[in-house]
Structure formats: structure tokens, C-alpha cells
Design an enzyme around this catalytic site. Sequence first.
Site, short mmCIF file in Angstrom:
data_model
loop_
_atom_site.label_atom_id
_atom_site.label_comp_id
_atom_site.label_asym_id
_atom_site.label_seq_id
_atom_site.Cartn_x
_atom_site.Cartn_y
_atom_site.Cartn_z
N ASP A 73 0.82 -1.21 0.00
CA ASP A 73 0.00 0.00 0.00
C ASP A 73 0.85 1.26 0.00
O ASP A 73 0.61 2.18 0.81
CB ASP A 73 -0.95 0.02 1.21
N GLU A 114 -11.41 0.95 -3.97
CA GLU A 114 -10.96 1.41 -2.66
C GLU A 114 -9.70 2.26 -2.88
O GLU A 114 -9.36 2.61 -4.00
CB GLU A 114 -10.66 0.21 -1.75
#
Length: 533
Positions: A15, A184
Site C-alpha cells: 500500500d 478502494e
Amino acid sequence: MTVLRNPVIRGFAPDPSMVRVGDWYYVATSSFEWFPTIPIHRSRDLAHWEYAGHVRGAAPGDSLAGVPDSGGIWAPSLSWDGERFWVVYSVVRSVGTPYFDVDTYVSTALEAGGKWSEPRRLPSHGFDPALFHEEGRLWLLNLQNDHRPGGRRFAGIVLTELDRETLGPLGETQLLLQHERLVEGPKLVRRGDWYHLVLAEGGTGFEHGVLMARGRAVTGPYELDDRPLLTSRDDPSLPLQKAGHGELVQMADGEWVLSHLAARPLNTPDGPRCTLGRETAIQAVVWDAEGWPRLRHGGSHPAVEVDVATPPVETEEESISQLTVPEDPLGWPWSTLRGPADPSWADATTRPGWIRLRGRHGPESRWAHSLLARRITEHRAEAEVTVQARPRSFTQAAGLVLRYDSESYLSLDLTWAEPVCEEQCGQQWRGEGRTVLALTEREESGTRRVTEVEVAAEAPLTLGVTVDEGRARFWYVHEGVRTPVGPPLDFTQLSDDHGSRLRFTGVMAGVHAVDLVDASFTADFTGFRLICW
């Protein structure tokens, strides 16, 4: 011109959120249940990265005790407003349930590796928050979670304007976009008259990707691009899989790059398995005639080697990366579980050159496991350590561990066992018995004691493990010779992709100590060595 080789930050660095400040590029990555919270790396050339610190205090009370495996701190988003660094992130306390039980926080700092402010809570619509700064205004993006039966757990992207001083909401939260596929990880960037919304699409597994949307106003409406900017889901032969969760950054010369996560799977009879977790990669980006970002090399597949227009940085290239003891003997690259290293259980001063661990909970605890571990960064690796301890009960153990999480680990431990030919009877208080090396394998279906080897009780003992071709071979040094303990074990079960649970981290190699009765047992470790190649 510099050539970078992906992944640029290797082994459990998922991430990535990247920002440029002057000549430096900074990347923050997820830390989940591990400390230090939110590691930050920096680079001048995008090819060579160094640890720059972490967001100390990101977990309220400096504790993530009780959070589930792969819970904790998800997807931090790093930004720069011209004066300060900002990081916004979520603490996720439920995994695999309709309720994520999310708390979203923000912290700021003048330097990425410096002192970060006390976290302040923000509206917590869902995980994957991000901030967008424009002309003195501040906006919070979020995934929206709908926990209701029949609801969409990933119910779109929402936007809330925040007061820069109080961080309270200004006006109503607005729905920016919904999509039939899971989206997302929203990030916003402005280029010219367009606001570009960067979205993580399709979940964080092999279906992952980066999808773009754009609008003329920050509040939308947003139109979706007709194809992904990045994905590897349509070609399982690519060396970089799970490519997604991206962020666009403009370089000093005006060119653009995309930071994103990717994984390097091992192919097994049971399918691909990513033991190294998800890692940080970078792609070069150009803009097409219609104003959409595209990978410079064409298509949507991630490249391993990428040319970037950065000045070369002098560095010593090594074919083998070796982790060495840092100035802080308990600092990075060591990591700990659900709390920072604490002198009450991890002591590097009492015995110079050694680290003393005081045993606490067992390796499946979500509360107080005495563990120091480091990331494995390549598919071939070797770890060794010398341990000195005298366990006097089967409730005491200390040794070398390869750990993914509380239900996936392999360990070689000094512990106690009954005398030969005596059944397992639990009478540890008798003081009789043997010191043994116990090889343990833990996976979702349960725990297996693979083998035991009797060893001398008092002398320091060197333990080791060699990982190659998806197998882990444990050994110890006896009379100067490496002596195998048990058969080779399946290392690939320690991966994102083994079993039925959601798993998001990566394998760590380290040392631990256990004392289930009164937490008084101690073990001393020295000469820890981890080589990955």
C-alpha cells in the site's frame, strides 16, 4: 537517467503512498499489527531507498493489543501541504466480518523521520483514507463501508471537507463514485483543469488493479476511464502480480510516476503463493491525447525495469542484501508485534553483545508475544542466531522462528521434555527431564510437533534455517557442523495465499521467548544474521 528495478522496496511493504518534497521522494507503507507503525522510506532517484523513520505513536496508547492478524494499521496516505507532512490512516480492529470497526486518524510532522503529532480522530466511514490539499482547503477521501445484510461492503468513495485547524467536517459528506467492481484506496491529484481520482480496483489479490476517474470539480461528477491504468490480472506469467493500489506523483522535471504495490509469487502445485507479501513498485507514466494517464511502456502490465529521469545517486551495489545490527540494537530493521520493543521484555544492555528476551505469551497470542523479527526480502534466505537458555518446563521455550501470523509459523525452539520413555504427563514442577530442540509447524488446520532432538542444557547453541525453492530446512550447529533438524518444511504455507483467511502481511524471520506460567524465564540471543538473495 536512472534505471530502477521493481520492487524498489522489497519484502512486506504494501500500500505505498508516495510524495515528493524538494529533491526527496518519500513512501509510507502499511504496518498492520507490526511495530514500528507506518515505516517511511526515502529516495532521491526512485531506485535506491533507505529507511527514514516511522510514525511513532500512530497507534493510540502505543498498543495494538488484541487486534486480529492482518488488522491494525491499514493503508496510510502521506501528503505534503508545503510546510508539513500529513499522514492519515485507519486502525482496523475486525477482519473478515461485516464490521471493520475502523478508527481513522491523522498526524503531522515537519520532517518525515521526526516527531509526529498526537493522532487526532477523523470521520471513519471506512478504511483507506486520503487527504487532498488545495489552496488552503483540506479534503478527506474514504471508502464507504455498508455492513448491513445485503449491503455492499465496498459501497463507493466519499469526500468530506475538513477544517484545517479543528479537523472537524465542513458541510455534508458527499458520495463521489460507485462502481460495480470493488474500488478502494482513493487518491486525488489535480492536473490542469481535471481532478483525477486514482482507485484501487478488484481487491488486493491477483485481481488487483489501478483504475482512473476524473472530473472538472473536486466534488465531481467523475467519469471512469474505459480501461485500467495498471493490472496484472490477465497474465499469470508476469513476474509482478497483484499490481494495484497506486498513487500518481509529479517529478521535479514535470514527468509523472505511479507508485503501486505488487507481489512476486512462487509457483507451487497448489497455485501461486506470495511469501514475501506485497511490495512497493514504481512505473513511469505519460498522458495521452485525451488527458488520461497511461504507462509509458504501453499497455497496463507492470514493468520490472523502468527508466526514470532522476540524477544518479552513488551507491554500493550488492548482489546479496545483508541486514546488520543497527545503532539501536532493538530498532529498525527489527519489528515487534502489537506494541514497541519494551525494556521490560527486550533488553540489549544487561549482557553486552546479546539481546535478552523475557518470555511472555505463546506465539499465537494477540496480546504479549516476546518476538523480535525482520522482513524476508527474497525467495532465497538464510537466518541464524546463537541462543543460551535453560528451560525447566514445557511452558518455557526460546528459539528461531519464521512467522507469517499466529496461525502460520515454523519454529525451532529450546524447550523442556519429559525423560526418555516417559509419557507426556505435564509434571514440569518435578525438575526432571531433558533440554530439547523442538521443531514446530503451525498452519490453519492446527499445530504439529515435527521432531525433537536432545541437546546439552547449558552451552550456547547456534540455530539456523535455510529457505530455498519454497522449502525451509532448519538446522543447528553440533561440534562445528550444521546438523539438520527434521525434514524440509513447506515454506510457501507462510504466504498471503495459503488457507481461507484474509492475509495481508509477509514472512518475518526472528527470535522469540515464551513463558506461559509466570513470565520469568529469559533467553539470551547473539549473532543474529539474515541474508536474502
